[in-house]
Write an enzyme that holds these catalytic residues in place. Structure first.
Site: not given
Length: 311
Positions: A93, A127, A167, A191, A217, A225
């Site tokens: 991330r 990611h 997202d 979001k 995801d 979330t």
């Protein structure tokens, strides 16, 4: 070839070993009193093609150091080729500078693995896909979508499925899964946080009314979330909501949050080793990925195509 495992996810390594019908190489991976890591390979690996299975999940730094030291031990034992098999790539991330004076830690970790002596990396659902370019060695990024799509088709084929991205950044991943589910319709969660300290506002792009919604995801960490998105979709008229995530980090109170949410189920792969809270969770189910990794390992060893796994 040889298959070796660190301590981060022994059940997955054992499952890969059983699938390939190759025993795990005996190694002594232990810690001194001051928590220094010591590794001793107990079999001859000279000239061998060695695959090291080690996710850099919690505790991330310990598991990463364990991987680096195992690679160094193999290199000094004259292994012909060393492949770091990382079902979950920690620090993924941190793939860009989100602000001034911040690191790009995933690039640093890529450098560490390369300098330690790895010749190749095998991972799943990075990611950000561009992390492959952070390595100066061949890197194979497997996709969990075929495994997830097979499970969804087997369990929910009679439902009116809509695939949901939590997202805007996850649209490509959601679209790839939707394509495998007979081009199922797509919805996106927009979001927004209007002001600091105020709760997030969830705007749904797409129709979810009366639909069976599948959120997809790569990483689920706090699950905040995910649970908020599920609540927003139920409020918008969704019939049921399930979530499929590649890597179940599930830190802090995430498991309790999932169990108390409106989601029917959270499905995660076993890329990260279990802990007791996950094992006892009512709404969390595991999807085995040992066959996927075993096939990829076999193809790398045989010098055949890995990408054909996803045709």
């Amino acid at each position: 070839m040889k298959l070796l495992s660190g301590n981060s996810n022994l059940p997955l390594a054992s499952a890969i070993s059983q699938y390939l019908e190759i025993p795990l190489t005996e190694a002594n991976v232990r810690r001194f009193a001051d928590e220094e890591i010591f590794v001793e390979i107990l079999e001859n690996v000279r000239g061998e093609d060695v695959f090291v299975v080690q996710s850099t999940s919690y505790p991330a730094n310990d598991n990463l150091m364990e991987l680096l030291i195992i690679i160094d031990a193999l290199k000094r034992a004259s292994a012909k080729r060393i492949t770091a098999v990382m079902p979950y790539f920690g620090y993924a991330r941190q793939d860009r500078k989100p602000g001034p004076r911040t690191p790009i830690s995933s690039k640093l970790v890529a450098n560490l693995i390369t300098v330690a002596g790895a010749n190749r990396v095998l991972t799943m659902d990075l990611h950000a896909g561009q992390i492959q370019g952070f390595f100066d060695i061949p890197t194979d990024n497997l996709y969990g979508a075929p495994v997830m799509a097979a499970d969804i088709s087997a369990r929910f084929s009679k439902k009116d499925i809509t695939v949901v991205s939590p997202d805007v950044g996850g649209v490509v991943r959601a679209r790839a899964l939707a394509k495998r589910l007979d081009n199922a319709p797509l919805a996106i969660i927009d979001k927004r946080r209007e002001k600091p300290g105020e709760s997030e506002v969830m705007n749904i792009i797409g129709n979810v009314e009366g639909r069976f919604c599948v959120i997809v995801d790569d990483i689920v960490d706090s699950a905040g979330t995910l649970c908020n998105a599920a609540a927003a979709m139920k409020q918008a008229g969704a019939e049921e909501v399930v979530a499929y995530c590649s890597h179940g980090v599930l830190s802090g109170g995430a498991v309790a949050r999932v169990d108390g949410s409106v989601m029917k189920e959270l499905v995660i792969t076993d890329s990260i080793g279990n802990h007791d809270a996950i094992a006892e969770a009512e709404k969390i189910r595991h999807l085995p990925i040992a066959p996927l990794f075993a096939e990829a390992i076999r193809r790398i060893a045989d010098e055949s195509s890995v990408s054909s796994l996803f045709d």
